[in-house]
Design a protein around this motif. Structure first.
Motif, PDB file in Angstrom:
ATOM      1  N   LEU A  13       0.813  -1.223   0.000  1.00  0.00           N
ATOM      2  CA  LEU A  13       0.000   0.000   0.000  1.00  0.00           C
ATOM      3  C   LEU A  13       0.842   1.266   0.000  1.00  0.00           C
ATOM      4  CD1 LEU A  13      -2.857  -0.945   2.504  1.00  0.00           C
ATOM      5  CD2 LEU A  13      -2.783  -1.221   0.021  1.00  0.00           C
ATOM      6  N   THR A  14       1.973   1.217   0.690  1.00  0.00           N
ATOM      7  CA  THR A  14       2.849   2.396   0.776  1.00  0.00           C
ATOM      8  C   THR A  14       4.252   1.931   1.146  1.00  0.00           C
ATOM      9  OG1 THR A  14       3.249   4.489   1.910  1.00  0.00           O
ATOM     10  CG2 THR A  14       2.206   2.765   3.223  1.00  0.00           C
ATOM     11  N   TYR A  15       5.256   2.662   0.720  1.00  0.00           N
ATOM     12  CA  TYR A  15       6.608   2.362   1.199  1.00  0.00           C
ATOM     13  C   TYR A  15       6.979   3.240   2.390  1.00  0.00           C
ATOM     14  CZ  TYR A  15       7.368  -0.700  -2.812  1.00  0.00           C
ATOM     15  OH  TYR A  15       7.275  -1.718  -3.727  1.00  0.00           O
ATOM     16  N   ASP A  16       6.060   4.087   2.816  1.00  0.00           N
ATOM     17  CA  ASP A  16       6.260   4.837   4.044  1.00  0.00           C
ATOM     18  C   ASP A  16       6.351   3.830   5.196  1.00  0.00           C
ATOM     19  OD1 ASP A  16       6.459   6.824   5.887  1.00  0.00           O
ATOM     20  OD2 ASP A  16       4.434   7.623   5.595  1.00  0.00           O
ATOM     21  N   CYS A  17       7.254   4.062   6.140  1.00  0.00           N
ATOM     22  CA  CYS A  17       7.434   3.087   7.219  1.00  0.00           C
ATOM     23  C   CYS A  17       8.164   3.749   8.381  1.00  0.00           C
ATOM     24  CB  CYS A  17       8.264   1.906   6.707  1.00  0.00           C
ATOM     25  SG  CYS A  17       8.440   0.583   7.928  1.00  0.00           S
ATOM     26  N   CYS A  24      15.713  -4.398   4.456  1.00  0.00           N
ATOM     27  CA  CYS A  24      14.424  -4.149   3.791  1.00  0.00           C
ATOM     28  C   CYS A  24      14.522  -4.490   2.300  1.00  0.00           C
ATOM     29  CB  CYS A  24      14.054  -2.683   3.967  1.00  0.00           C
ATOM     30  SG  CYS A  24      12.473  -2.281   3.210  1.00  0.00           S
ATOM     31  N   SER A  25      13.494  -5.151   1.773  1.00  0.00           N
ATOM     32  CA  SER A  25      13.515  -5.518   0.354  1.00  0.00           C
ATOM     33  C   SER A  25      12.863  -4.451  -0.525  1.00  0.00           C
ATOM     34  CB  SER A  25      12.812  -6.862   0.139  1.00  0.00           C
ATOM     35  OG  SER A  25      11.452  -6.750   0.511  1.00  0.00           O
ATOM     36  N   ASN A  26      12.400  -3.373   0.078  1.00  0.00           N
ATOM     37  CA  ASN A  26      11.790  -2.286  -0.714  1.00  0.00           C
ATOM     38  C   ASN A  26      12.824  -1.702  -1.679  1.00  0.00           C
ATOM     39  OD1 ASN A  26       9.481  -0.718   1.688  1.00  0.00           O
ATOM     40  ND2 ASN A  26       9.376  -2.634   0.591  1.00  0.00           N
ATOM     41  N   GLY A  61       3.805  -3.401   2.859  1.00  0.00           N
ATOM     42  CA  GLY A  61       4.409  -2.131   2.487  1.00  0.00           C
ATOM     43  C   GLY A  61       5.916  -2.281   2.349  1.00  0.00           C
ATOM     44  N   GLY A  62       6.720  -1.374   2.993  1.00  0.00           N
ATOM     45  CA  GLY A  62       6.433  -0.382   4.013  1.00  0.00           C
ATOM     46  C   GLY A  62       5.486  -0.843   5.114  1.00  0.00           C
ATOM     47  N   GLU A  63       4.870   0.145   5.717  1.00  0.00           N
ATOM     48  CA  GLU A  63       3.950  -0.114   6.821  1.00  0.00           C
ATOM     49  C   GLU A  63       2.529   0.210   6.343  1.00  0.00           C
ATOM     50  OE1 GLU A  63       3.854  -1.454  10.101  1.00  0.00           O
ATOM     51  OE2 GLU A  63       1.827  -1.153   9.345  1.00  0.00           O
ATOM     52  N   PRO A  64       1.711  -0.821   6.119  1.00  0.00           N
ATOM     53  CA  PRO A  64       0.369  -0.568   5.576  1.00  0.00           C
ATOM     54  C   PRO A  64      -0.510   0.282   6.493  1.00  0.00           C
ATOM     55  CG  PRO A  64       0.630  -2.871   6.240  1.00  0.00           C
ATOM     56  CD  PRO A  64       1.984  -2.260   6.292  1.00  0.00           C
ATOM     57  N   LEU A  65      -0.208   0.255   7.819  1.00  0.00           N
ATOM     58  CA  LEU A  65      -1.038   1.062   8.732  1.00  0.00           C
ATOM     59  C   LEU A  65      -0.799   2.560   8.548  1.00  0.00           C
ATOM     60  CD1 LEU A  65      -0.735  -1.133  11.935  1.00  0.00           C
ATOM     61  CD2 LEU A  65      -2.778  -0.814  10.532  1.00  0.00           C
ATOM     62  N   ARG A  66       0.237   2.934   7.779  1.00  0.00           N
ATOM     63  CA  ARG A  66       0.439   4.357   7.472  1.00  0.00           C
ATOM     64  C   ARG A  66      -0.627   4.887   6.520  1.00  0.00           C
ATOM     65  NH1 ARG A  66       4.820   7.680   9.630  1.00  0.00           N
ATOM     66  NH2 ARG A  66       6.121   6.202  10.688  1.00  0.00           N
ATOM     67  N   ASN A  85      -4.837 -10.492   5.215  1.00  0.00           N
ATOM     68  CA  ASN A  85      -3.712 -10.632   6.141  1.00  0.00           C
ATOM     69  C   ASN A  85      -2.977  -9.301   6.189  1.00  0.00           C
ATOM     70  OD1 ASN A  85      -1.510 -11.658   7.631  1.00  0.00           O
ATOM     71  ND2 ASN A  85      -0.429 -12.243   5.758  1.00  0.00           N
ATOM     72  N   LEU A  86      -2.773  -8.780   7.400  1.00  0.00           N
ATOM     73  CA  LEU A  86      -2.044  -7.526   7.565  1.00  0.00           C
ATOM     74  C   LEU A  86      -0.601  -7.839   7.952  1.00  0.00           C
ATOM     75  CD1 LEU A  86      -2.410  -4.341   7.824  1.00  0.00           C
ATOM     76  CD2 LEU A  86      -2.564  -4.776  10.293  1.00  0.00           C
ATOM     77  N   VAL A  87       0.349  -7.376   7.135  1.00  0.00           N
ATOM     78  CA  VAL A  87       1.780  -7.613   7.404  1.00  0.00           C
ATOM     79  C   VAL A  87       2.336  -6.305   7.943  1.00  0.00           C
ATOM     80  CG1 VAL A  87       3.968  -8.393   6.416  1.00  0.00           C
ATOM     81  CG2 VAL A  87       1.808  -9.174   5.412  1.00  0.00           C
ATOM     82  N   THR A  88       2.618  -6.259   9.245  1.00  0.00           N
ATOM     83  CA  THR A  88       2.887  -4.967   9.894  1.00  0.00           C
ATOM     84  C   THR A  88       4.091  -5.039  10.832  1.00  0.00           C
ATOM     85  OG1 THR A  88       1.919  -3.312  11.402  1.00  0.00           O
ATOM     86  CG2 THR A  88       1.154  -5.557  11.691  1.00  0.00           C
ATOM     87  N   SER A  89       4.675  -3.865  11.072  1.00  0.00           N
ATOM     88  CA  SER A  89       5.695  -3.759  12.117  1.00  0.00           C
ATOM     89  C   SER A  89       5.049  -3.791  13.493  1.00  0.00           C
ATOM     90  CB  SER A  89       6.454  -2.432  11.954  1.00  0.00           C
ATOM     91  OG  SER A  89       5.559  -1.346  12.185  1.00  0.00           O
ATOM     92  N   GLY A  90       3.740  -3.559  13.544  1.00  0.00           N
ATOM     93  CA  GLY A  90       3.013  -3.452  14.804  1.00  0.00           C
ATOM     94  C   GLY A  90       2.858  -2.002  15.232  1.00  0.00           C
ATOM     95  N   LEU A  91       3.695  -1.102  14.705  1.00  0.00           N
ATOM     96  CA  LEU A  91       3.606   0.312  15.087  1.00  0.00           C
ATOM     97  C   LEU A  91       2.389   0.915  14.385  1.00  0.00           C
ATOM     98  CD1 LEU A  91       6.505  -0.451  15.922  1.00  0.00           C
ATOM     99  CD2 LEU A  91       7.175   1.883  15.343  1.00  0.00           C
TER     100      LEU A  91
END
Ligand code: SF4
Ligand code: FES
Length: 366
Positions: A13-17, A24-26, A61-66, A85-91
């Motif tokens: 969704l975003t590469y913001d993280c 990181c593979s981004n 992402g990145g962090e999809p919760l961003r 499925n949400l793949v997240t850092s948890g932040l």
């Protein structure tokens, strides 16, 4: 003849993280991805992916919760009948946000963990995050979701695998994916500081075997070896454009996470339908099946098992994506891999390699 459709869509969704992991593979060129798809564009992509046959939706992402609209996208996935499925850092997974995601129909959560203690964990993540990951895992379990913990293993955390497994157990994970680093993006740049030694890997395998025995009724443990130490390459993505589809934040559709690095024509969902991209685009057709294969893959009995390995790794190591993956011991380029492995096991080699952290997208000069 039409090919089989993908079974999964990986929506980056975003590469913001908030994290800055050196593995990181981004993409390195984050500035290309600032013009992100809108909510409506993502909703169309999800519908088209479902139409093609995709049943799984991985929000990453990145962090999809961003992305503010992640709840809306989960709801769209649910309405389309997809398992999400949400793949997240948890932040960013506060109890309130988690409640909204639960209500929207999110099925599963994956949280990444860097190490089993805060100092190393925060150093590897490039930001204070250890405690927030534990808090997020608690929220996931309280809401009754299945939890997978992802741990990227490498030279700098492999020796802590016993502690990592204890931490993951304490987090209440149902499943842990212990994946040795794949060398794309920032990990490729930092390979010298990440590639483990053979002795580290042997100790880790012993620890994983013991944990599997101890936790066999409680937690599934998936351990993925670094392919540099294998005789045969991995069947990357289950074969090029065969089972999975990746869409990057700017709408570029890709057969795998790293294909943006290959010198192939781009395919973007803003210009074409996913159906056309999957069936007709030169990018997706280029390495599908086995007709493209050179020797030794062409005459090899494993060609339908590993599909000649990873195209992106072949490109990274040889400059030609159509060569046999140099990880394969039959590849004429195999020495490129054995040289890296030799360096990782050289007692006289550099032991403390400084890793370059992935920068924040806004720190990247366009
Ligand atoms: Fe796989 Fe090609 Fe190696 Fe055979 S030669 S094992 S098909 S990579
Ligand atoms: Fe692109 Fe393996 S990551 S084919």
């Amino acid at each position: 003849m039409r090919s089989d459709g993908p079974f999964a869509l990986l929506a980056e969704l975003t590469y913001d993280c908030p994290l800055h992991c050196a593995y990181c593979s981004n993409p390195l060129e984050l500035a290309h991805y600032r013009d992100e798809l809108t909510t409506a564009e993502w909703q169309r992509v999800l519908a088209e992916a479902r139409e093609l046959g995709a049943l799984q939706l991985h929000l990453s992402g990145g962090e999809p919760l961003r992305r503010r609209d992640v709840v809306e996208l989960v709801r769209t996935g649910r309405e389309l009948g997809m398992y999400s499925n949400l793949v997240t850092s948890g932040l960013g997974l506060s109890p309130a946000r988690a409640g909204q995601l639960r209500e929207a129909g999110l099925d599963h959560v994956q949280i990444s963990v860097q190490a089993d203690e805060p100092v190393l964990s925060d150093r590897l993540a490039g930001t204070p995050s250890y405690q927030r990951k534990l808090d997020a895992a608690r929220t996931v379990k309280e809401l009754g979701w299945p939890l997978t913990v992802n741990v990227v293993l490498h030279r700098q955390n492999l020796d802590r695998i016993d502690g990592i497994l204890e931490l993951v157990e304490a987090m209440g994970a149902d499943r842990v994916e212990l994946a040795n680093t794949q060398y794309y993006g920032w990990a490729w740049r930092n390979r010298g500081g990440l590639l483990p030694s053979r002795a580290q890997l042997e100790r880790a395998e012993t620890a994983v075997r013991a944990a599997r025995e101890r936790l066999r009724d409680r937690m599934q443990i998936l351990y993925i070896l670094p392919d540099y130490y294998e005789r045969y390459p991995k069947p990357c993505m289950g074969g090029w454009a065969s089972r999975q589809l990746v869409v990057a934040p700017n709408g570029d559709a890709l057969p795998c996470l790293a294909a943006h690095e290959l010198p192939l024509p781009r395919a973007n969902v803003r210009e074409r339908s996913l159906d056309w991209i999957w069936e007709e685009s030169p990018l997706f057709r280029r390495f599908r099946g086995t007709d493209w294969m050179p020797e030794p893959c062409r005459g090899c009995e494993r060609r339908e098992l590993d599909f000649g390995g990873c195209r992106c790794q072949a490109f990274q190591l040889t400059g030609d994506a159509a060569r046999t993956d140099p990880v394969c011991h039959l590849s004429p380029d195999h020495e490129l891999v054995t040289a890296a492995v030799r360096a990782a096991n050289d007692p006289a080699g550099p032991q403390e390699v400084v890793l370059t952290p992935r920068p924040h997208p806004r720190e990247v000069v366009p």
